[in-house]
Design an enzyme around this catalytic site. Sequence first.
Site, mmCIF file in Angstrom:
data_model
loop_
_atom_site.group_PDB
_atom_site.id
_atom_site.type_symbol
_atom_site.label_atom_id
_atom_site.label_comp_id
_atom_site.label_asym_id
_atom_site.label_seq_id
_atom_site.Cartn_x
_atom_site.Cartn_y
_atom_site.Cartn_z
ATOM 1 N N LYS A 19 -14.084 -3.376 2.184
ATOM 2 C CA LYS A 19 -14.916 -2.162 2.134
ATOM 3 C C LYS A 19 -16.371 -2.409 2.540
ATOM 4 O O LYS A 19 -17.015 -1.518 3.084
ATOM 5 C CB LYS A 19 -14.853 -1.529 0.739
ATOM 6 C CG LYS A 19 -13.476 -0.904 0.450
ATOM 7 C CD LYS A 19 -13.453 -0.190 -0.886
ATOM 8 C CE LYS A 19 -12.035 0.277 -1.201
ATOM 9 N NZ LYS A 19 -11.975 1.039 -2.456
ATOM 10 N N SER A 79 0.814 -1.221 0.000
ATOM 11 C CA SER A 79 0.000 0.000 0.000
ATOM 12 C C SER A 79 0.846 1.269 0.000
ATOM 13 O O SER A 79 1.807 1.394 0.759
ATOM 14 C CB SER A 79 -0.917 0.017 1.226
ATOM 15 O OG SER A 79 -1.585 1.263 1.291
#
Length: 301
Positions: free
Chosen positions: A83, A32
């Site tokens: 998510k 990330s």
Amino acid sequence: MSSTNTSALHTDPSLFSGMDVYAVAGNPISHSKSPLIHQRFAEQAKQRMHYGRLQPEMDSFAQAAKAFFAAGGKGMNVTVPFKLDAQNLADVLTPRAQLAGAVNTLWKIEGKIFGDNTDGAGLVRDLLAQGIALHSARILLIGAGGAARGVIGPLLEQSPKVLIIANRSSAKADELVKLFADLAASQEVALESRTLAELEDSAKTQHPFDLVINATAAGLTDQSPLTPKAVSNIFMPSSFAYDMVYGKTTAFMQQALQRGARVSDGLGMLVEQAADAFLLWRGSQLATVINPRAVLAELRS
Ligand code: ATR
């Protein structure tokens, strides 16, 4: 060592006394770029904060997020595959997170966890920063999964002329058209669905598009969702092709380049969605001091 152990990943707030602690949660997460992006925003805005990585087990997002916030964590970004879990975890959702059906930004105020989705706003800001006119544009959005759903609301708010959602299977695209019908009507946008096969028929596409966005997972496996026949119908030299995947020239981008179109990967969207999360956490008045385009330029260098 459990991967839901926050201190294992240097995100345990108790390790950073006097500093507000944030983290990005995903699985995998080691790749990330979010920690570097937020570190740059913190430097630009002179904020004392730490931003780390968290890799919950696939079925342990809620447990890891609750532990992080219970230990004093201030906010969390959430990426693949969590998510939806983040949406379920939030006590309060913003209207755009409800419409997006997913949450990428969490924060805690007075015991309540808030959830928002900044992906669509990030995409729109990156497109506008690249000089792409959205008002009155003819837009083709390819894909009907979570990534596509997350950007439809913010795209409609820009009042394009047409937004066509194209997907391999028609049912998911039809569902999204239904879900966003009211917003499209209020913005006077012609919102329609197509199958990918229909893109091969010029009578069904009617006209090439100003903007074509790839929100499918095809790029991750070096495939394009478009056949050569569809490519010749939908692109013209003034088209702009945007792939939400970043870090490579995808097969989709190569097809657009061959038609003379301009292309972009999704790195700018990543930086811009992070900027919105940063401003939600640290205060919108910092919008004038952070510089997402400078951070993007550094990531590209
Ligand atoms: P995400 O949250 O990333 O959007 P998702 O909800 O699994 O992930 O959705 C993936 C999307 O990519 C879907 O629109 C899927 O099409 P289907 O609904 O027909 O499955 C699309 N997709 C994945 N691989 C693809 C490929 N090789 N060609 C075309 N579309 C593809």
